[in-house]
Design a protein around this motif. Structure first.
Motif, PDB file in Angstrom:
ATOM      1  N   UNK A 162      -0.216  91.463 -12.822  1.00  0.00           N
ATOM      2  CA  UNK A 162       0.182  90.158 -13.375  1.00  0.00           C
ATOM      3  C   UNK A 162      -0.958  89.150 -13.320  1.00  0.00           C
ATOM      4  N   UNK A 163      -2.153  89.594 -13.645  1.00  0.00           N
ATOM      5  CA  UNK A 163      -3.328  88.726 -13.546  1.00  0.00           C
ATOM      6  C   UNK A 163      -3.322  87.537 -14.496  1.00  0.00           C
ATOM      7  N   UNK A 164      -2.799  87.658 -15.732  1.00  0.00           N
ATOM      8  CA  UNK A 164      -2.779  86.455 -16.574  1.00  0.00           C
ATOM      9  C   UNK A 164      -2.049  85.286 -15.909  1.00  0.00           C
ATOM     10  N   UNK A 165      -0.913  85.570 -15.282  1.00  0.00           N
ATOM     11  CA  UNK A 165      -0.157  84.518 -14.590  1.00  0.00           C
ATOM     12  C   UNK A 165      -0.915  84.023 -13.370  1.00  0.00           C
ATOM     13  N   UNK A 166      -1.464  84.930 -12.583  1.00  0.00           N
ATOM     14  CA  UNK A 166      -2.174  84.540 -11.369  1.00  0.00           C
ATOM     15  C   UNK A 166      -3.443  83.744 -11.699  1.00  0.00           C
ATOM     16  N   UNK A 167      -4.143  84.174 -12.741  1.00  0.00           N
ATOM     17  CA  UNK A 167      -5.348  83.432 -13.147  1.00  0.00           C
ATOM     18  C   UNK A 167      -4.996  82.031 -13.620  1.00  0.00           C
ATOM     19  N   UNK A 168      -3.863  81.919 -14.313  1.00  0.00           N
ATOM     20  CA  UNK A 168      -3.441  80.587 -14.753  1.00  0.00           C
ATOM     21  C   UNK A 168      -3.097  79.702 -13.562  1.00  0.00           C
ATOM     22  N   UNK A 169      -2.364  80.236 -12.600  1.00  0.00           N
ATOM     23  CA  UNK A 169      -1.972  79.439 -11.438  1.00  0.00           C
ATOM     24  C   UNK A 169      -3.190  78.964 -10.651  1.00  0.00           C
ATOM     25  N   UNK A 170      -4.167  79.840 -10.473  1.00  0.00           N
ATOM     26  CA  UNK A 170      -5.381  79.439  -9.756  1.00  0.00           C
ATOM     27  C   UNK A 170      -6.177  78.410 -10.551  1.00  0.00           C
ATOM     28  N   UNK A 171      -6.207  78.573 -11.866  1.00  0.00           N
ATOM     29  CA  UNK A 171      -6.876  77.587 -12.722  1.00  0.00           C
ATOM     30  C   UNK A 171      -6.178  76.236 -12.639  1.00  0.00           C
ATOM     31  N   UNK A 172      -4.848  76.271 -12.607  1.00  0.00           N
ATOM     32  CA  UNK A 172      -4.064  75.042 -12.477  1.00  0.00           C
ATOM     33  C   UNK A 172      -4.362  74.344 -11.153  1.00  0.00           C
ATOM     34  N   UNK A 173      -4.392  75.114 -10.083  1.00  0.00           N
ATOM     35  CA  UNK A 173      -4.693  74.550  -8.761  1.00  0.00           C
ATOM     36  C   UNK A 173      -6.069  73.892  -8.746  1.00  0.00           C
ATOM     37  N   UNK A 174      -7.065  74.609  -9.259  1.00  0.00           N
ATOM     38  CA  UNK A 174      -8.445  74.130  -9.204  1.00  0.00           C
ATOM     39  C   UNK A 174      -8.676  72.901 -10.073  1.00  0.00           C
ATOM     40  N   UNK A 175      -8.087  72.865 -11.261  1.00  0.00           N
ATOM     41  CA  UNK A 175      -8.354  71.770 -12.190  1.00  0.00           C
ATOM     42  C   UNK A 175      -7.548  70.512 -11.881  1.00  0.00           C
ATOM     43  N   UNK A 176      -6.309  70.677 -11.447  1.00  0.00           N
ATOM     44  CA  UNK A 176      -5.478  69.505 -11.179  1.00  0.00           C
ATOM     45  C   UNK A 176      -5.750  68.885  -9.816  1.00  0.00           C
ATOM     46  N   UNK A 177      -6.344  69.644  -8.904  1.00  0.00           N
ATOM     47  CA  UNK A 177      -6.696  69.121  -7.578  1.00  0.00           C
ATOM     48  C   UNK A 177      -8.175  69.346  -7.309  1.00  0.00           C
ATOM     49  N   UNK A 178      -8.997  68.834  -8.208  1.00  0.00           N
ATOM     50  CA  UNK A 178     -10.452  69.004  -8.078  1.00  0.00           C
ATOM     51  C   UNK A 178     -10.994  68.316  -6.834  1.00  0.00           C
ATOM     52  N   UNK A 179     -10.215  67.401  -6.245  1.00  0.00           N
ATOM     53  CA  UNK A 179     -10.658  66.721  -5.034  1.00  0.00           C
ATOM     54  C   UNK A 179     -10.595  67.623  -3.809  1.00  0.00           C
ATOM     55  N   UNK A 180     -10.096  68.847  -3.974  1.00  0.00           N
ATOM     56  CA  UNK A 180     -10.150  69.859  -2.911  1.00  0.00           C
ATOM     57  C   UNK A 180     -11.017  71.001  -3.445  1.00  0.00           C
ATOM     58  N   UNK A 181     -12.333  70.947  -3.237  1.00  0.00           N
ATOM     59  CA  UNK A 181     -13.278  71.843  -3.925  1.00  0.00           C
ATOM     60  C   UNK A 181     -13.125  73.330  -3.632  1.00  0.00           C
ATOM     61  N   UNK A 182     -12.534  73.689  -2.516  1.00  0.00           N
ATOM     62  CA  UNK A 182     -12.394  75.111  -2.196  1.00  0.00           C
ATOM     63  C   UNK A 182     -11.497  75.811  -3.208  1.00  0.00           C
ATOM     64  N   UNK A 183     -10.601  75.050  -3.872  1.00  0.00           N
ATOM     65  CA  UNK A 183      -9.722  75.653  -4.872  1.00  0.00           C
ATOM     66  C   UNK A 183     -10.522  76.168  -6.067  1.00  0.00           C
ATOM     67  N   UNK A 184     -11.569  75.446  -6.450  1.00  0.00           N
ATOM     68  CA  UNK A 184     -12.425  75.899  -7.544  1.00  0.00           C
ATOM     69  C   UNK A 184     -13.168  77.172  -7.145  1.00  0.00           C
ATOM     70  N   UNK A 185     -13.642  77.215  -5.917  1.00  0.00           N
ATOM     71  CA  UNK A 185     -14.352  78.403  -5.430  1.00  0.00           C
ATOM     72  C   UNK A 185     -13.416  79.600  -5.404  1.00  0.00           C
ATOM     73  N   UNK A 186     -12.194  79.405  -4.911  1.00  0.00           N
ATOM     74  CA  UNK A 186     -11.211  80.493  -4.904  1.00  0.00           C
ATOM     75  C   UNK A 186     -10.950  81.009  -6.320  1.00  0.00           C
ATOM     76  N   UNK A 187     -10.820  80.092  -7.258  1.00  0.00           N
ATOM     77  CA  UNK A 187     -10.547  80.462  -8.645  1.00  0.00           C
ATOM     78  C   UNK A 187     -11.672  81.331  -9.217  1.00  0.00           C
TER      79      UNK A 187
END
Length: 282
Positions: A162-187
């Motif tokens: 289910x990578x399309x869904x998981x990739x979207x969720x991680x992208x959502x986390x990273x882009x909407x909460x850019x003030x927590x930079x580790x989310x972008x790295x995880x993505x």
């Protein structure tokens, strides 16, 4: 090891995003219905700011809440709409015989591979629910039978995981909460690991890395596919250098090291937000 790392990144990202998003959503609901909440992070921040004489920052905090919630809603809605549009478009170019033959060849009961009449080499997995593998006639003309098999095994990994869904969720986390930079790295690193794991499945199924490697090189020579306006798992768009290194030496142990500065900064920001909540509403 890599599979465990990707699972950890996914879970931690959702926990960080879920904690902050839930508090923000409750804050907005309480504002409109007059609900007296306990332990709300945004209320806590505002109370703390007032206590230290920085009440004017309340508006900045409100803006952050509104931005995060609106951006999350917009991204979710736009992704869903774009995915549905592309699914309908792909169905218009469906090659019935090739689609039936491929699904029979890989013993798939439910049709999960769709062959489309399209001259450009294309291999992606898309869809949040019951994801489908899209293969173009351009790709089938470019690759040998063994190379095509390797690509399909690669995409099957994304489909089953289910990578399309998981990739979207991680992208959502990273882009909407850019003030927590580790989310972008995880993505970013999650995408790398999943591509390597998908290649690993193809190598395991065929007992050789030759075909997945040659298919990747052919796709790279043709050129990178233009980005589409929705999240999908693509065969040749991500982590090419890392994947080539893995294909050449699949036995080498590779572990992604978390950048300590980014991790510390993210942990500090997240902790301060939580402390503000507890302080104001305790």
């Amino acid at each position: 090891m890599e599979k465990r790392q990707s699972k950890t990144m996914f879970i931690v990202s959702l926990l960080i995003y879920g904690t902050i998003f839930t508090q923000m959503a409750l804050y907005v609901i309480a504002y409109f219905v007059g609900w007296d909440m306990k332990f709300n992070l945004v209320d806590a921040c505002q109370s703390a700011l007032k206590a230290i004489g920085m009440a004017s920052l309340k508006y900045a905090l409100d803006a952050l809440v509104i931005y995060t919630l609106v951006f999350s809603g917009w991204k979710l809605g736009s992704q869903w709409i774009q995915t549905m549009k592309m699914k309908r478009k792909f169905q218009q170019y469906r090659e019935n015989k090739l689609t039936i033959d491929l699904n029979k060849q890989y013993s798939i009961k439910k049709e999960s591979i769709l062959v489309i009449s399209y001259p450009v080499p294309l291999a992606i997995t898309m869809g949040f629910i019951s994801p489908k593998i899209m293969i173009s006639t351009g790709l089938m003309n470019l690759l040998t039978e063994e190379e095509l098999e390797a690509v399909i095994y690669h995409e099957m990994y994304h489909q089953r995981n289910d990578d399309p869904l998981k990739l979207f969720l991680l992208s959502l986390c990273a882009s909407s909460m850019a003030y927590i930079p580790i989310l972008k790295w995880f993505n970013q690193k999650y995408r790398i690991i999943q591509e390597v794991m998908a290649d690993h499945l193809a190598i395991e199924k065929q007992a050789t890395s030759m075909y997945i490697g040659s298919a990747l090189l052919k796709m790279l020579k043709v050129g990178k596919l233009n980005s589409m306006p929705f999240v999908y798992a693509s065969f040749a768009d991500t982590s090419v250098n890392y994947r080539i290194e893995y294909i050449l030496n699949p036995l080498k142990d590779r572990q992604l090291k978390i950048p300590m500065k980014i991790a510390f900064k993210s942990f500090t920001i997240f902790s301060l937000i939580c402390i503000f909540f507890i302080y104001a509403l305790a």
